[in-house]
Design a protein around this motif. Structure first.
Motif, PDB file in Angstrom:
ATOM      1  N   ASP A 178       0.825  -1.201   0.000  1.00 13.74           N
ATOM      2  CA  ASP A 178       0.000   0.000   0.000  1.00 13.74           C
ATOM      3  C   ASP A 178       0.866   1.260   0.000  1.00 13.74           C
ATOM      4  OD1 ASP A 178      -2.245   1.443  -0.062  1.00 13.74           O
ATOM      5  OD2 ASP A 178      -3.070   0.739   1.850  1.00 13.74           O
ATOM      6  N   THR A 179       0.222   2.383  -0.267  1.00 10.82           N
ATOM      7  CA  THR A 179       0.917   3.668  -0.432  1.00 10.82           C
ATOM      8  C   THR A 179       1.828   4.021   0.738  1.00 10.82           C
ATOM      9  OG1 THR A 179      -1.216   4.260  -1.340  1.00 10.82           O
ATOM     10  CG2 THR A 179       0.450   5.962  -1.352  1.00 10.82           C
TER      11      THR A 179
ATOM     12  N   GLU B  42       1.786  11.629  -7.082  1.00  9.84           N
ATOM     13  CA  GLU B  42       0.642  10.912  -6.525  1.00  9.84           C
ATOM     14  C   GLU B  42       1.055   9.473  -6.207  1.00  9.84           C
ATOM     15  OE1 GLU B  42      -3.678   9.407  -8.013  1.00  9.84           O
ATOM     16  OE2 GLU B  42      -2.700  10.997  -9.185  1.00  9.84           O
ATOM     17  N   PRO B  43       1.584   9.243  -4.999  1.00 12.38           N
ATOM     18  CA  PRO B  43       2.032   7.894  -4.648  1.00 12.38           C
ATOM     19  C   PRO B  43       0.895   6.883  -4.778  1.00 12.38           C
ATOM     20  CG  PRO B  43       2.776   9.481  -3.016  1.00 12.38           C
ATOM     21  CD  PRO B  43       1.811  10.197  -3.916  1.00 12.38           C
ATOM     22  N   LYS B  44       1.208   5.684  -5.270  1.00 15.31           N
ATOM     23  CA  LYS B  44       0.194   4.649  -5.490  1.00 15.31           C
ATOM     24  C   LYS B  44       0.666   3.354  -4.838  1.00 15.31           C
ATOM     25  CE  LYS B  44      -1.140   6.181 -10.171  1.00 15.31           C
ATOM     26  NZ  LYS B  44      -0.127   7.192 -10.534  1.00 15.31           N
ATOM     27  N   PRO B  45      -0.269   2.429  -4.598  1.00 16.45           N
ATOM     28  CA  PRO B  45       0.157   1.094  -4.190  1.00 16.45           C
ATOM     29  C   PRO B  45       0.948   0.468  -5.345  1.00 16.45           C
ATOM     30  CG  PRO B  45      -2.221   1.351  -3.958  1.00 16.45           C
ATOM     31  CD  PRO B  45      -1.729   2.531  -4.717  1.00 16.45           C
TER      32      PRO B  45
ATOM     33  N   THR C 126       5.223   2.854  -0.180  1.00 19.41           N
ATOM     34  CA  THR C 126       5.808   3.066  -1.514  1.00 19.41           C
ATOM     35  C   THR C 126       6.227   4.510  -1.782  1.00 19.41           C
ATOM     36  OG1 THR C 126       3.627   3.425  -2.493  1.00 19.41           O
ATOM     37  CG2 THR C 126       4.466   1.160  -2.477  1.00 19.41           C
ATOM     38  N   GLY C 127       6.029   5.400  -0.809  1.00 18.91           N
ATOM     39  CA  GLY C 127       6.312   6.829  -1.030  1.00 18.91           C
ATOM     40  C   GLY C 127       7.737   7.118  -1.486  1.00 18.91           C
TER      41      GLY C 127
END
Length: 330
Positions: free
Chosen positions: A93-94, A146-149, A97-98
């Protein structure tokens, strides 16, 4: 027990693990200083499962050292749940992953043969990013905005415990670095005596890197900094001795000049530079440097006298050669 490990892993908030190919043996120990080699593929969670990075495309596995502050610490957690040879897919999840775009940029630059840190040298990395709003790669800029999973597909290849490999200098603490310097210095001297100048240079350079790493944390020109500077210069001059033997005269002139500009009283730097100048027929420069050697250390009189005699002889030979060479031209 073994199944427990896999489910335990999923206990980390925001991670789901699927094993695609089972590994062998026990789960390796992930102790500080262990070196982990693995392949990875990073994919978006879209319908196409778009691939962002793939180490197999680059052709070399990724390596990290446990506990070495790798920017994407979640990878340590993922890998620590795997057996050797296992291939697993992790949905992250985000929250995890940032930092990925920054890490990816570094890895891509290494793969392109660029220095991963050169873009951070001038201003701190984060400030840079806000100044330019770009990492230099469009897909990473998207993720940064826009960080994503993400899906990480990992294949664990090897785990070397710290005792099993010579710890590379960047994986050491400052204390360890300073302890390893005299060892490398000694190895270099031994190789020099054996006439293995290239190998000796490598050892000296490794020691210099250790010193410079520690030195950056000291205040310039203060006592601890100067002590380290002196050590580094000694090693650089040892490198120059090797380079003289390897007939890299211009490189010797460059390194010794750097040292002389910073520390004008370094006798050995003048001596080696004089010898290099003599080798490339810069007679005036060579004589000037030899006379500086005598000013700084009158005890070198005998050695310098011998060197000057050699220089005169070589210049004489060159003049004779030039005469015969040009005689045929007129």
């Amino acid at each position: 027990m073994s199944d427990m490990q896999d489910t335990l892993m999923i206990g980390t908030e925001g991670i789901k693990k699927t094993i695609l190919h089972g590994g062998t043996g026990e789960i390796p120990k992930f102790i500080t200083g262990a070196k982990v080699s693995f392949h990875f593929r990073t994919q978006l969670c879209d319908d196409e499962r778009t691939v962002i990075d793939d180490s197999k495309r680059v052709g070399t596995p990724m390596e990290i050292v446990v506990g070495n502050m790798f920017k994407l610490d979640i990878w340590e957690t993922l890998l620590a749940s795997m057996r050797i040879g296992e291939v697993a897919e992790f949905w992250c999840d985000t929250i995890h992953t940032g930092a990925y775009p920054l890490v990816s940029k570094g890895m891509r630059r290494i793969a392109e043969g660029k220095d991963p840190v050169d873009w951070q040298l001038h201003t701190c990395g984060m400030a840079n990013m806000f100044a330019y709003h770009t990492l230099g790669y469009d897909d990473l800029d998207e993720l940064m905005k826009e960080p994503k999973p993400l899906y990480f597909v990992m294949e664990l290849l090897r785990v070397h415990q710290p005792s099993e490999y010579n710890r590379e200098t960047w994986a050491m603490s400052d204390e360890e670095r300073l302890k390893v310097v005299p060892v490398l210095h000694g190895q270099g001297n031994k190789l020099y005596k054996q006439g293995r100048y290239e190998d000796a240079t490598q050892k000296y350079k490794e020691a210099i890197i250790c010193i410079k790493n520690v030195q950056t944390k000291e205040k310039a020109w203060e006592v601890p900094w100067m002590k380290l500077e002196k050590m580094a210069n000694t090693l650089t001059l040892n490198c120059c001795q090797c380079l003289l033997r390897m007939e890299e005269y211009y490189e010797v002139i460059e390194h010794t000049t750097d040292i002389i500009n910073q520390h004008p009283g370094t006798v050995k730097a003048f001596f080696l530079r004089a010898k290099a100048h003599g080798e490339v027929w810069n007679e005036a420069e060579a004589r000037q440097d030899f006379s500086r050697v005598l000013d700084l250390d009158p005890g070198m009189k005998k050695v310098v006298k011998k060197e000057l005699a050699v220089l005169s002889m070589r210049m004489e030979e060159k003049n004779q050669e030039d005469k015969t060479k040009y005689k045929g031209m007129f």
